[in-house]
Design a protein around this motif. Structure first.
Motif, mmCIF file in Angstrom:
data_model
loop_
_atom_site.group_PDB
_atom_site.id
_atom_site.type_symbol
_atom_site.label_atom_id
_atom_site.label_comp_id
_atom_site.label_asym_id
_atom_site.label_seq_id
_atom_site.Cartn_x
_atom_site.Cartn_y
_atom_site.Cartn_z
ATOM 1 N N TYR A 74 0.682 -1.167 -0.038
ATOM 2 C CA TYR A 74 -0.068 0.121 -0.029
ATOM 3 C C TYR A 74 0.819 1.120 -0.020
ATOM 4 C CZ TYR A 74 -4.095 -2.811 1.480
ATOM 5 O OH TYR A 74 -5.156 -3.791 1.735
ATOM 6 N N TYR A 88 1.700 3.146 6.773
ATOM 7 C CA TYR A 88 2.428 1.962 5.970
ATOM 8 C C TYR A 88 3.838 2.344 5.554
ATOM 9 C CZ TYR A 88 -2.014 0.072 5.746
ATOM 10 O OH TYR A 88 -3.453 -0.366 5.920
ATOM 11 N N LYS A 99 -2.400 1.899 16.110
ATOM 12 C CA LYS A 99 -3.745 1.469 16.236
ATOM 13 C C LYS A 99 -4.318 1.418 17.587
ATOM 14 C CE LYS A 99 -5.213 -1.634 13.096
ATOM 15 N NZ LYS A 99 -5.242 -2.766 12.310
ATOM 16 N N GLY A 262 -11.779 6.839 7.022
ATOM 17 C CA GLY A 262 -13.314 7.064 7.263
ATOM 18 C C GLY A 262 -14.235 7.662 6.130
ATOM 19 N N THR A 265 -15.348 5.248 2.854
ATOM 20 C CA THR A 265 -16.035 3.873 3.360
ATOM 21 C C THR A 265 -17.470 4.310 4.109
ATOM 22 O OG1 THR A 265 -14.872 4.372 5.443
ATOM 23 C CG2 THR A 265 -13.840 2.551 3.928
ATOM 24 N N ILE A 333 -8.356 -6.547 -0.654
ATOM 25 C CA ILE A 333 -7.279 -6.231 0.211
ATOM 26 C C ILE A 333 -6.069 -6.831 -0.098
ATOM 27 C CG2 ILE A 333 -6.758 -6.638 2.701
ATOM 28 C CD1 ILE A 333 -9.585 -6.705 3.443
ATOM 29 N N ARG A 335 -1.706 -7.662 0.040
ATOM 30 C CA ARG A 335 -0.537 -7.826 0.958
ATOM 31 C C ARG A 335 0.681 -8.376 -0.221
ATOM 32 N NH1 ARG A 335 -3.582 -5.807 4.008
ATOM 33 N NH2 ARG A 335 -4.365 -7.031 5.918
ATOM 34 N N PRO A 426 -16.414 -7.367 6.276
ATOM 35 C CA PRO A 426 -16.324 -6.096 5.817
ATOM 36 C C PRO A 426 -15.331 -4.996 6.349
ATOM 37 C CG PRO A 426 -18.451 -6.132 7.207
ATOM 38 C CD PRO A 426 -17.723 -7.557 6.938
ATOM 39 N N HIS A 432 -4.384 -6.280 10.640
ATOM 40 C CA HIS A 432 -4.870 -4.936 9.932
ATOM 41 C C HIS A 432 -6.346 -4.738 10.044
ATOM 42 C CE1 HIS A 432 -0.950 -4.084 8.560
ATOM 43 N NE2 HIS A 432 -0.520 -5.411 8.238
ATOM 44 N N CYS A 434 -9.944 -3.103 10.717
ATOM 45 C CA CYS A 434 -10.262 -1.812 10.979
ATOM 46 C C CYS A 434 -10.372 -1.552 12.644
ATOM 47 C CB CYS A 434 -11.688 -1.564 10.244
ATOM 48 S SG CYS A 434 -12.296 -0.044 10.246
ATOM 49 N N VAL A 435 -9.809 -0.275 13.035
ATOM 50 C CA VAL A 435 -10.158 0.334 14.377
ATOM 51 C C VAL A 435 -11.256 1.153 14.235
ATOM 52 C CG1 VAL A 435 -7.949 0.108 15.235
ATOM 53 C CG2 VAL A 435 -8.265 2.092 13.716
HETATM 54 C C1 HEM Z 1 -8.533 -0.873 8.036
HETATM 55 C C2 HEM Z 1 -13.146 -1.210 6.224
HETATM 56 C C3 HEM Z 1 -14.252 2.800 8.566
HETATM 57 C C4 HEM Z 1 -9.677 3.177 10.247
HETATM 58 C C5 HEM Z 1 -9.600 -1.306 7.404
HETATM 59 C C6 HEM Z 1 -9.883 -2.673 6.750
HETATM 60 C C7 HEM Z 1 -11.052 -2.655 5.835
HETATM 61 C C8 HEM Z 1 -11.640 -1.452 6.566
HETATM 62 C C9 HEM Z 1 -11.338 -3.749 5.330
HETATM 63 C C10 HEM Z 1 -8.773 -3.533 6.705
HETATM 64 C C11 HEM Z 1 -7.728 -3.091 5.599
HETATM 65 C C12 HEM Z 1 -6.652 -4.140 5.060
HETATM 66 O O1 HEM Z 1 -6.388 -5.328 5.864
HETATM 67 O O2 HEM Z 1 -5.668 -3.943 4.310
HETATM 68 C C13 HEM Z 1 -13.820 -0.046 6.790
HETATM 69 C C14 HEM Z 1 -15.065 0.229 6.572
HETATM 70 C C15 HEM Z 1 -15.325 1.126 7.258
HETATM 71 C C16 HEM Z 1 -14.263 1.780 7.698
HETATM 72 C C17 HEM Z 1 -16.222 -0.847 5.505
HETATM 73 C C18 HEM Z 1 -16.845 1.986 7.180
HETATM 74 C C19 HEM Z 1 -17.951 1.377 7.003
HETATM 75 C C20 HEM Z 1 -13.192 3.416 9.241
HETATM 76 C C21 HEM Z 1 -12.974 4.497 9.937
HETATM 77 C C22 HEM Z 1 -11.936 4.777 10.415
HETATM 78 C C23 HEM Z 1 -11.005 3.780 10.015
HETATM 79 C C24 HEM Z 1 -14.177 5.603 10.026
HETATM 80 C C25 HEM Z 1 -11.202 5.539 11.354
HETATM 81 C C26 HEM Z 1 -11.784 6.331 12.083
HETATM 82 C C27 HEM Z 1 -9.147 2.164 9.769
HETATM 83 C C28 HEM Z 1 -7.557 1.914 10.436
HETATM 84 C C29 HEM Z 1 -7.482 0.723 9.608
HETATM 85 C C30 HEM Z 1 -8.600 0.250 8.955
HETATM 86 C C31 HEM Z 1 -6.742 2.907 11.259
HETATM 87 C C32 HEM Z 1 -6.061 -0.065 9.952
HETATM 88 C C33 HEM Z 1 -5.178 -0.330 8.601
HETATM 89 C C34 HEM Z 1 -4.128 -1.262 8.790
HETATM 90 O O3 HEM Z 1 -3.990 -1.897 10.109
HETATM 91 O O4 HEM Z 1 -3.462 -1.844 8.199
HETATM 92 N N1 HEM Z 1 -11.005 -0.730 7.378
HETATM 93 N N2 HEM Z 1 -13.253 0.808 7.466
HETATM 94 N N3 HEM Z 1 -12.124 2.847 9.119
HETATM 95 N N4 HEM Z 1 -9.688 1.104 8.930
HETATM 96 FE FE1 HEM Z 1 -11.256 1.031 8.440
#
Ligand code: HEM
Length: 487
Positions: A74, A88, A99, A262, A265, A333, A335, A426, A432, A434-435
């Motif tokens: 990424y 990243y 996180k 955020g 998504t 997604i 890697r 989802p 990794h 989502c937080v």
């Molecule tokens: C990681 C989906 C909302 C922050 C992820 C991942 C997915 C995802 C699929 C995994 C990515 C990966 O494995 O490569 C979603 C969906 C959302 C949403 C569907 C809303 C419906 C948010 C919001 C925030 C956020 C609102 C922040 C406030 C993050 C962060 C990661 C993450 C920091 C970690 C990335 C990592 O560890 O590599 N999200 N997300 N996401 N998301 Fe979300």
């Protein structure tokens, strides 16, 4: 052991770029029929190995840090947008700690205060932008994606991002966000640095936005500002395990990352949700009734929802879940494979007696959306039916609730948990994961709740729109609905 089968293509370097780019799900379902759950396709010279199904997802999402790398997959896309030193653009262990800092910022107290702040932003938007009210009920046709992008950025900036960001939204910030967005596309993913104006604007916007966060932090140190419960406040002062503190620059870049993670998504999810409501009056009525039953006053007004309230709404919850099942915002997604990955034989080719190894250097692709829409797993997989999630009037626990309850199922920092093998992911799975899930649920519940309380939605198009896969996020194409104020 051999490498997985390669999808047939005519043009060597170009490979399956056009088909995958146009409709990744159609492409992956078709390839699955031909080649099984594991296959490789060529994408502009890159070797992409897709591993489908719950077990396939587990290969990459549950993979060891020594075998798969998110940062290598990424960083070209994200580092120019977020900025250096975080997410990243640092070792995985630092991201894991970042996180944790974020999770610590999303306290119950913070989320409770967010719940109090969001409805006012919606009300102001209804009055000033939609110009719909009891006196002027409409109906009015709106571009639902545009509306939701606005409502999501307004409510996120007022809460998570902080008051100063909200105050500057209409002035300068919105333009910066737009320039950053235009640098966050599949083109940027493939070619991180081209001599194009959009790339220059992306870089300029990243710097200006980062400087803006820095100036907020500097001003706050002088004690002039009341910073409430926002994430800037929470992150400042965080210290890595080795004693190194997060710098203001690190905080700035993490804040940009959170904004980008955020924004699309949640605006995509809420747009699809409202489109389905406009086309399904029965569910819309149930959702409205849930608001009336829980929050309605005798005079027809509503009392505000608290954070605790938002977790006790089975219809709302099941609508969000079902929308994320059918329209997971992230379709692929990725890697980078650092060490050859042995594919369990059951997954590779159950009928033939071969075993695959995914070579080092490939990109391994997880596509939870495929198992989320798999007719072999879900009844009427292609239709939006929130009621499928309800059991005896209640709803099964979400992964997030399991995590909150200390049941180590789906979150698995560092651990290969069973959760990485689920057909419904989802929010991803594993290290990794989502937080932002809890924040996203809160925001979706409050914003959609506010819309449903105030408006009746009807369809403005014959059918639910087609999907636009040309951006990084799975968006509805030219989506319209009608809104009419409830009187
Ligand atoms: C990681 C989906 C909302 C922050 C992820 C991942 C997915 C995802 C699929 C995994 C990515 C990966 O494995 O490569 C979603 C969906 C959302 C949403 C569907 C809303 C419906 C948010 C919001 C925030 C956020 C609102 C922040 C406030 C993050 C962060 C990661 C993450 C920091 C970690 C990335 C990592 O560890 O590599 N999200 N997300 N996401 N998301 Fe979300």
């Amino acid at each position: 052991p051999t490498a997985p089968p390669v999808v047939f293509h005519y043009i060597p370097w170009f490979g399956s770029a056009a088909y995958y780019g146009m409709d990744p799900y159609k492409f992956m379902f078709e390839c699955r029929d031909k080649y099984g759950d594991v296959f490789t396709f060529i994408l502009l010279g890159r070797r992409m190995t897709v591993a489908l199904g719950p077990k396939g997802n587990n290969l990459s999402l549950g993979g060891k840090v020594s075998h798969v790398s998110a940062e290598d997959a990424y960083t070209h896309l994200t580092t120019p947008v977020f900025g250096k030193g975080v997410v990243y653009d640092c070792p995985n262990d630092m991201l894991m700690q970042q996180k944790k800092f974020i999770k610590h910022g999303l306290t119950t107290e913070a989320l409770q205060s967010y719940a109090e702040l969001m409805p006012a932003e919606c009300q102001e938007y209804f009055a000033k932008e939609l110009k719909l009210s009891k006196q002027n009920p409409g109906p009015k046709t709106v571009d639902v994606l545009h509306m939701m992008a606005q409502l999501i950025v307004l409510t996120a900036s007022r809460t998570l991002q902080g008051k100063e960001i909200r105050d500057n939204l209409s002035v300068r910030f919105a333009k910066l966000l737009e320039d950053l967005d235009k640098g966050f596309t599949p083109l940027n993913m493939m070619f991180p640095n081209l001599p194009l104006p959009s790339y220059r604007r992306r870089d300029a916007a990243q710097k200006e936005m980062s400087d803006f966060y820095m100036s907020i932090m500097a001003k706050r140190r002088t004690g002039e500002h009341d910073h409430e419960n926002d994430m800037i406040q929470a992150l400042q002062g965080s210290v890595y395990r080795n004693g190194t503190p997060l710098t203001d620059r690190d905080v700035a870049h993490m804040m940009i990352a959170l904004l980008m993670a955020g924004q699309h998504t949640s605006s995509a999810t809420s747009s699809w949700f409202l489109l389905h409501l406009a086309h399904d009056q029965d569910i819309q009525q149930r959702l409205y009734q849930e608001q009336v039953d829980n929050f309605g006053n005798p005079d027809g007004t509503f009392r505000p929802m608290t954070f605790e309230d938002t977790k006790k709404l089975p219809i709302m919850d099941s609508c969000i879940r079902e929308t994320l099942r059918l329209h997971a915002p992230i379709h692929s997604i990725l890697r980078k494979v650092l060490q050859p990955i042995v594919v369990p034989q059951s997954l590779a080719a159950p009928s033939e007696n071969v075993s695959y190894v995914i070579p080092k250097g490939h990109i391994i692709v997880a596509a939870p959306g495929v198992s989320q829409m798999d007719p072999k797993i879900w009844e009427k997989a292609g239709s939006w039916n929130p009621l499928r999630w309800l059991v005896d009037g209640g709803i099964a626990k979400t992964a997030n609730e399991q995590y909150q309850a200390g049941e180590k199922v789906d979150y698995g920092f560092g651990a290969v948990s069973k959760g990485t093998e689920s057909p419904y992911q989802p929010f991803g799975a594993g290290r990794h994961r989502c937080v932002g899930e809890q924040f996203a649920y809160l925001q979706l519940t409050l914003v959609i709740g506010e819309i449903v309380r105030n408006f009746k939605l009807t369809a403005a198009q014959k059918a639910i729109p087609e999907t636009n896969y040309q951006t990084m996020i799975v968006l509805p194409l030219d989506p319209k609905i009608n809104l009419e104020a409830r009187v």
